[in-house]
Design a protein around this motif. Structure first.
Motif, short mmCIF file in Angstrom:
data_model
loop_
_atom_site.label_atom_id
_atom_site.label_comp_id
_atom_site.label_asym_id
_atom_site.label_seq_id
_atom_site.Cartn_x
_atom_site.Cartn_y
_atom_site.Cartn_z
N LEU A 17 0.83 -1.21 0.00
CA LEU A 17 0.00 0.00 0.00
C LEU A 17 0.86 1.26 0.00
N CYS A 18 1.92 1.24 0.80
CA CYS A 18 2.80 2.41 0.86
C CYS A 18 3.55 2.63 -0.44
N SER A 19 4.03 1.55 -1.04
CA SER A 19 4.82 1.68 -2.26
C SER A 19 4.01 2.29 -3.39
N ILE A 20 2.81 1.78 -3.61
CA ILE A 20 2.01 2.25 -4.74
C ILE A 20 1.47 3.65 -4.49
N SER A 21 1.13 3.98 -3.24
CA SER A 21 0.54 5.28 -2.97
C SER A 21 1.60 6.38 -2.84
N HIS A 22 2.79 6.03 -2.31
CA HIS A 22 3.79 7.06 -2.07
C HIS A 22 4.30 7.68 -3.36
N LYS A 23 4.56 6.86 -4.37
CA LYS A 23 5.06 7.41 -5.64
C LYS A 23 4.02 8.32 -6.27
N ASP A 24 2.74 7.93 -6.16
CA ASP A 24 1.67 8.77 -6.69
C ASP A 24 1.59 10.09 -5.93
N LEU A 25 1.68 10.02 -4.60
CA LEU A 25 1.61 11.23 -3.77
C LEU A 25 2.84 12.10 -3.94
N LEU A 26 4.00 11.47 -4.11
CA LEU A 26 5.22 12.25 -4.35
C LEU A 26 5.09 13.03 -5.65
N GLY A 27 4.53 12.39 -6.67
CA GLY A 27 4.33 13.08 -7.94
C GLY A 27 3.30 14.19 -7.87
N LYS A 28 2.32 14.05 -6.95
CA LYS A 28 1.27 15.06 -6.81
C LYS A 28 1.71 16.27 -5.99
N THR A 29 2.70 16.09 -5.11
CA THR A 29 3.00 17.14 -4.13
C THR A 29 4.41 17.71 -4.21
N VAL A 30 5.32 17.02 -4.93
CA VAL A 30 6.70 17.51 -5.09
C VAL A 30 7.01 17.57 -6.57
N ASP A 31 7.57 18.69 -7.01
CA ASP A 31 7.78 18.91 -8.43
C ASP A 31 8.94 18.09 -8.97
N MET A 32 8.89 17.81 -10.27
CA MET A 32 9.99 17.15 -10.94
C MET A 32 11.27 17.95 -10.72
N GLY A 33 12.33 17.25 -10.41
CA GLY A 33 13.60 17.90 -10.12
C GLY A 33 13.94 17.90 -8.64
N TRP A 34 12.94 17.57 -7.80
CA TRP A 34 13.18 17.54 -6.34
C TRP A 34 12.76 16.23 -5.71
N ARG A 35 12.22 15.31 -6.50
CA ARG A 35 11.70 14.06 -5.93
C ARG A 35 12.82 13.15 -5.46
N GLY A 36 13.89 13.10 -6.22
CA GLY A 36 15.00 12.25 -5.82
C GLY A 36 15.64 12.71 -4.53
#
Length: 438
Positions: free
Chosen positions: A151-170
């Motif tokens: 549950l955490c794996s599938i939801s976290h990547k989606d939430l990371l993409g929704k709340t942190v911009d490209m270029g800062w996710r890593g």
């Protein structure tokens, strides 16, 4: 400014971040400083929990020390990894129905935290149960833990993409990994030199503390400021699986990423064979595993933040470089095991090689995570993550074949296979798109 926003200001160069977001709506962009801090703190707590209750080392040691049967020890890692990945195709369709998805991640953290606390309690009260029952309870707990992890794996990547911009996710994962690695390194040193005695009650207590870290991570993540996401086009059950598997036919880049991830499983599967090569056969003590724990933690500490920032520039190059390092480490270990086995008696050789391998593994984890998030868009990010994880999880079920190869042909032969896999991964990753340049 919230405390989380201050953390963002501390970790991120304001001149770099003062720009229009590349793939976030304006409202999510305004909330990014707060959300960035939430991600870092919550993920750091979860990673510290992983270090305190490492499945391959700490939980395995605990089960061995309380007399769990061998079959239970052998099932820990396969059950944990496969059940964390396989359900994601079906789970992703259900998550897509939810406009607000942070509750899924919070629930997954609670499940993981509760089961890890359960492991600690089992260590304290193991004398009340038979050895067989301890094994059954342990496998059941790790299975429930894996579902929470899914549950955490599938939801976290989606939430990371929704709340942190490209270029800062890593950098989110890199910063959290560095913080957690420091805590794990201190624990490994304490175990190695005897500052923390390796007794069942104390180790069980540290495991329970790891579970508490996950529960606290759940609370922190609940403070995330999430914008409603797309909920259209959701399908469920077998129809969801069939429809999402169709992406393997239509998306060549997704296929290539999955092939690269499969080949790079060699970086995750090799460490137990390094430990076997060390000749440590202590039945109920870490023995030479202390230096291995230090090597793994030090590799994570020195590389995760660098890999994270590098992934924001080019996750494709990160995967290529990580594959190169894995090839070198496995090649040296295989060569020594096959031609000069007496050299393995040098106590520092294998921990040094493991250090290099674990640097590579951190690059694989961060590179492939950032790549799948950045190659997808906000509508299909959860699907891409679920599909790639499920396919790799299915392949991982066959990982037991390497143990058979080791028994028949020796550990050196297995490491030679891992060397070939990592070398092929360099070529496959080279064909990936440079998604951060788009």
């Amino acid at each position: 400014m919230t405390g989380f926003a201050r953390l963002h200001a501390l970790l991120v160069d304001d001149d770099e971040s003062a720009q229009v977001c590349r793939d976030l709506p304006e409202s999510a962009c305004r909330a990014q400083p707060h959300n960035y801090g939430v991600h870092v703190v919550s993920l750091s707590l979860a990673r510290v929990g992983e270090g305190l209750a490492d499945t391959k080392l700490v939980l395995a040691w605990l089960l061995d020390a309380i007399g769990a049967p061998t079959w239970a020890l052998g099932l820990l890692v396969p059950v944990r990894e496969s059940l964390a990945m396989l359900p994601q195709l079906v789970i992703s369709a259900r998550i897509r129905r939810l406009a607000m998805r942070k509750t899924v991640y919070v629930f997954g953290c609670v499940v993981q935290g509760a089961t890890v606390v359960g492991f600690g309690l089992m260590g304290w009260f193991a004398q009340m149960f038979s050895c067989a029952l301890v094994g059954i309870i342990a496998v059941a707990l790790i299975a429930i833990f894996a579902l929470g992890r899914s549950l955490c794996s599938i939801s976290h990547k989606d939430l990371l993409g929704k709340t942190v911009d490209m270029g800062w996710r890593g950098s989110v994962s890199g910063t959290a990994g560095t913080i957690a690695a420091l805590a794990t390194l201190l624990l490994a040193i304490a175990y190695s030199v005897g500052w923390i005695p390796l007794t069942v009650p104390i180790v069980a207590g540290m495991v329970a503390l790891g579970g508490a870290c996950w529960l606290l991570a759940a609370f922190v993540f609940g403070l995330l400021r999430e914008e409603p996401g797309a909920t259209t086009g959701d399908i469920d059950g077998l129809a969801a699986v069939i429809a999402q598997l169709g992406l393997l036919r239509s998306d060549a880049q997704l296929r290539r990423l999955i092939v690269a991830r499969t080949l790079l499983l060699s970086s995750a599967l090799a460490p137990p064979f390094y430990i076997a090569l060390s000749g440590d056969r202590a039945a109920s003590g870490l023995g030479t595993l202390g230096p291995f724990m230090v090597a793994a933690a030090a590799a994570s500490l020195t590389s995760t933040y660098v890999w994270g920032r590098f992934s924001d520039k080019s996750s494709r190059l990160v995967l290529m470089l990580a594959a190169t390092l894995a090839t070198l480490a496995n090649a040296v270990a295989a060569f020594v095991a096959l031609t000069m086995p007496t050299v393995l008696e040098e106590a520092s050789l294998l921990p040094v090689l493991l250090f290099v391998l674990m640097i590579a593994h951190q690059g694989v984890r961060l590179g492939r995570s950032v790549h799948v998030v950045d190659m997808a868009d906000r509508d299909n990010r959860a699907t891409y993550t679920a599909l790639s994880n499920s396919v790799v999880g299915l392949i991982l079920l066959a990982g037991g074949v390497f143990g058979v190869i080791a028994q028949w042909l020796g550990i050196g032969a297995v490491l030679a296979v891992f060397t070939s896999m990592a070398a092929l991964a360099i070529l496959v990753a080279a064909g990936l798109d440079d998604v951060q340049a788009v």
